[in-house]
Write a protein that holds these residues in place. Structure first.
Motif, PDB file in Angstrom:
ATOM      1  N   THR A 138       0.798  -1.361   0.305  1.00 35.41           N
ATOM      2  CA  THR A 138       0.097   0.383   0.030  1.00 35.41           C
ATOM      3  C   THR A 138       0.786   0.861  -0.552  1.00 35.41           C
ATOM      4  N   ASP A 139       2.032   0.984   0.454  1.00 32.00           N
ATOM      5  CA  ASP A 139       2.878   1.899  -0.068  1.00 32.00           C
ATOM      6  C   ASP A 139       3.406   2.981  -1.541  1.00 32.00           C
ATOM      7  N   VAL A 140       2.790   1.751  -2.981  1.00 31.81           N
ATOM      8  CA  VAL A 140       2.978   1.951  -3.859  1.00 31.81           C
ATOM      9  C   VAL A 140       2.792   3.247  -3.935  1.00 31.81           C
ATOM     10  N   GLY A 141       4.035   4.509  -4.662  1.00 29.13           N
ATOM     11  CA  GLY A 141       3.314   5.941  -5.167  1.00 29.13           C
ATOM     12  C   GLY A 141       4.642   6.604  -5.544  1.00 29.13           C
ATOM     13  N   THR A 142       4.061   7.862  -5.704  1.00 25.61           N
ATOM     14  CA  THR A 142       5.325   8.759  -5.528  1.00 25.61           C
ATOM     15  C   THR A 142       5.099   9.774  -4.924  1.00 25.61           C
ATOM     16  N   TYR A 143       6.337  10.392  -3.944  1.00 28.95           N
ATOM     17  CA  TYR A 143       6.660  11.222  -2.965  1.00 28.95           C
ATOM     18  C   TYR A 143       7.325  12.108  -3.294  1.00 28.95           C
ATOM     19  N   PHE A 144       6.390  13.157  -2.920  1.00 25.61           N
ATOM     20  CA  PHE A 144       6.799  14.648  -3.655  1.00 25.61           C
ATOM     21  C   PHE A 144       7.256  15.619  -2.054  1.00 25.61           C
ATOM     22  N   CYS A 145       8.461  16.113  -2.564  1.00 25.69           N
ATOM     23  CA  CYS A 145       8.220  17.452  -1.007  1.00 25.69           C
ATOM     24  C   CYS A 145       7.763  18.539  -1.669  1.00 25.69           C
ATOM     25  N   ALA A 146       7.250  19.441  -1.465  1.00 24.84           N
ATOM     26  CA  ALA A 146       7.604  20.724  -1.670  1.00 24.84           C
ATOM     27  C   ALA A 146       7.616  22.132  -1.475  1.00 24.84           C
ATOM     28  N   THR A 147       8.425  22.498  -1.869  1.00 27.49           N
ATOM     29  CA  THR A 147       8.808  23.872  -1.142  1.00 27.49           C
ATOM     30  C   THR A 147       8.151  25.040  -1.074  1.00 27.49           C
ATOM     31  N   LEU A 148       8.194  26.097  -0.218  1.00 26.56           N
ATOM     32  CA  LEU A 148       7.198  27.501  -0.442  1.00 26.56           C
ATOM     33  C   LEU A 148       8.120  28.778  -1.201  1.00 26.56           C
ATOM     34  N   ASP A 149       7.866  29.081  -2.758  1.00 23.27           N
ATOM     35  CA  ASP A 149       8.107  30.079  -3.286  1.00 23.27           C
ATOM     36  C   ASP A 149       7.548  30.966  -3.759  1.00 23.27           C
ATOM     37  N   GLY A 150       8.155  32.183  -2.612  1.00 27.83           N
ATOM     38  CA  GLY A 150       7.380  33.396  -2.781  1.00 27.83           C
ATOM     39  C   GLY A 150       5.792  32.885  -1.756  1.00 27.83           C
ATOM     40  N   GLN A 151       4.370  32.811  -2.904  1.00 28.14           N
ATOM     41  CA  GLN A 151       3.379  32.413  -1.758  1.00 28.14           C
ATOM     42  C   GLN A 151       2.964  31.185  -1.955  1.00 28.14           C
ATOM     43  N   ASN A 152       3.376  30.434  -3.134  1.00 27.57           N
ATOM     44  CA  ASN A 152       2.611  28.658  -2.988  1.00 27.57           C
ATOM     45  C   ASN A 152       3.899  28.031  -2.817  1.00 27.57           C
ATOM     46  N   PHE A 153       3.344  26.755  -2.687  1.00 27.56           N
ATOM     47  CA  PHE A 153       4.059  25.998  -3.414  1.00 27.56           C
ATOM     48  C   PHE A 153       5.129  24.650  -3.982  1.00 27.56           C
ATOM     49  N   VAL A 154       5.924  24.795  -4.184  1.00 29.15           N
ATOM     50  CA  VAL A 154       6.331  24.259  -5.561  1.00 29.15           C
ATOM     51  C   VAL A 154       7.360  23.197  -5.028  1.00 29.15           C
ATOM     52  N   PHE A 155       6.491  21.912  -6.255  1.00 31.33           N
ATOM     53  CA  PHE A 155       6.614  20.151  -6.483  1.00 31.33           C
ATOM     54  C   PHE A 155       7.990  20.009  -6.006  1.00 31.33           C
ATOM     55  N   GLY A 156       8.920  19.264  -5.501  1.00 28.27           N
ATOM     56  CA  GLY A 156      10.242  18.221  -5.876  1.00 28.27           C
ATOM     57  C   GLY A 156       9.848  17.452  -7.614  1.00 28.27           C
ATOM     58  N   PRO A 157      10.840  16.903  -7.735  1.00 26.47           N
ATOM     59  CA  PRO A 157      10.571  16.008  -9.715  1.00 26.47           C
ATOM     60  C   PRO A 157       9.477  14.430  -8.322  1.00 26.47           C
ATOM     61  N   GLY A 158       9.635  14.325  -6.836  1.00 32.62           N
ATOM     62  CA  GLY A 158       9.299  13.082  -6.426  1.00 32.62           C
ATOM     63  C   GLY A 158      10.264  11.810  -6.077  1.00 32.62           C
ATOM     64  N   THR A 159      10.299  11.133  -5.761  1.00 35.00           N
ATOM     65  CA  THR A 159      10.932   9.673  -5.644  1.00 35.00           C
ATOM     66  C   THR A 159       9.669   8.918  -6.012  1.00 35.00           C
ATOM     67  N   ARG A 160       9.567   7.723  -6.961  1.00 34.19           N
ATOM     68  CA  ARG A 160       8.825   6.901  -7.139  1.00 34.19           C
ATOM     69  C   ARG A 160       9.132   5.208  -6.763  1.00 34.19           C
ATOM     70  N   LEU A 161       8.638   4.477  -5.321  1.00 32.80           N
ATOM     71  CA  LEU A 161       8.184   3.859  -5.000  1.00 32.80           C
ATOM     72  C   LEU A 161       7.790   2.274  -5.128  1.00 32.80           C
ATOM     73  N   SER A 162       7.918   1.513  -5.192  1.00 30.34           N
ATOM     74  CA  SER A 162       7.306   0.074  -6.068  1.00 30.34           C
ATOM     75  C   SER A 162       7.556  -1.021  -4.775  1.00 30.34           C
ATOM     76  N   VAL A 163       7.098  -1.398  -4.308  1.00 23.07           N
ATOM     77  CA  VAL A 163       6.768  -2.417  -2.875  1.00 23.07           C
ATOM     78  C   VAL A 163       6.595  -4.009  -4.289  1.00 23.07           C
ATOM     79  N   LEU A 164       7.625  -4.935  -3.931  1.00 23.99           N
ATOM     80  CA  LEU A 164       7.616  -6.301  -4.683  1.00 23.99           C
ATOM     81  C   LEU A 164       7.164  -7.477  -3.306  1.00 23.99           C
ATOM     82  N   PRO A 165       5.807  -7.449  -3.920  1.00 24.08           N
ATOM     83  CA  PRO A 165       5.670  -8.788  -2.568  1.00 24.08           C
ATOM     84  C   PRO A 165       6.178  -9.918  -2.269  1.00 24.08           C
TER      85      PRO A 165
END
Lengths: 109, 113
Positions: free
Chosen positions: A82-109
């Motif tokens: 259930t942890d599978v997905g892309t994890y993004f950090c987002a930082t404040l740029d001026g008055q709004n959040f800008v997203f980082g490129p993300g880390t894509r996680l796959s979990v093999l059962p």
């Protein structure tokens, strides 16, 4: 504008293994947010970190903000499918959040 | 109700068509956003409405025209789009904007032929 890098870009783990993604900036960040996006889904807010050295936990997830407020990490203990997905950090740029490129996680059962 | 609702979920349009994307939230949030997300990329901010006024336009081409009829609704009018505009269009809201968590809708997957 504010930019952050995320490493790794991709991570494949066996179910039960731990996982960590890092968000790094060359400049001091005022705060940072983390989002998770499942495949085919939309970003969902996980946490916001504001204080230097802050550590927050949500069940198996541990979030940390660096002492210099230039980096952050997300650690997942004992990954599940259930942890599978892309994890993004987002930082404040001026008055709004800008997203980082993300880390894509796959979990093999 | 903690949902942001977007319609339609999927849209296919030709380059000469005019269409609109709709977004609705009933959380009393006063900031609403449009993001564009290409496959395997992060969301990119397009527009921000704060208290029903356009506060940020991230140099978006005029073929995208946002509208905020009231504090619960946000539209994105599309006209004369290009194939490279094909993407997932995400609406989001936050309580008052600026430094608060974003609630995202499930998005509209747009294909321009």
């Amino acid at each position: 504008g504010q930019q952050v890098m995320q490493i790794p870009q991709y991570q494949h783990v066996q179910e039960g293994e731990d996982f960590t993604t890092y968000c790094n900036s060359s400049t001091t960040l005022s705060n940072i947010q983390w989002y998770k996006q499942r495949p085919g889904g939309h970003p969902v807010f996980l946490i916001q970190l504001v204080k230097s050295g802050e550590v927050k936990k949500q069940k198996r997830l541990t979030f940390q903000f660096g002492e210099a407020k230039k980096n952050s990490s997300l650690h997942i203990t004992a990954t599940q499918t259930t942890d599978v997905g892309t994890y993004f950090c987002a930082t404040l740029d001026g008055q709004n959040f800008v997203f980082g490129p993300g880390t894509r996680l796959s979990v093999l059962p | 109700d903690t949902e942001v609702t977007q319609t339609p979920k999927h849209l296919v349009m030709g380059m000469t068509n005019k269409k609109s994307l709709k977004c609705e939230q009933h959380m009393g949030h006063r900031a609403m956003y449009w993001y564009k997300q290409k496959a395997k990329k992060p969301p990119e901010l397009m527009f921000v409405y704060s208290y029903e006024k356009l506060s940020i336009n991230e140099s978006v081409p005029s073929r995208f025209s946002p509208e905020c009829p009231n504090s619960s609704l946000l539209n994105l009018h599309l006209h004369a789009l290009q194939p490279e505009d094909s993407a997932l269009y995400l609406c989001a809201s936050s309580r008052q904007g600026y430094n608060e968590k974003l609630f995202f809708g499930s998005g509209t997957q747009l294909s321009v032929l």
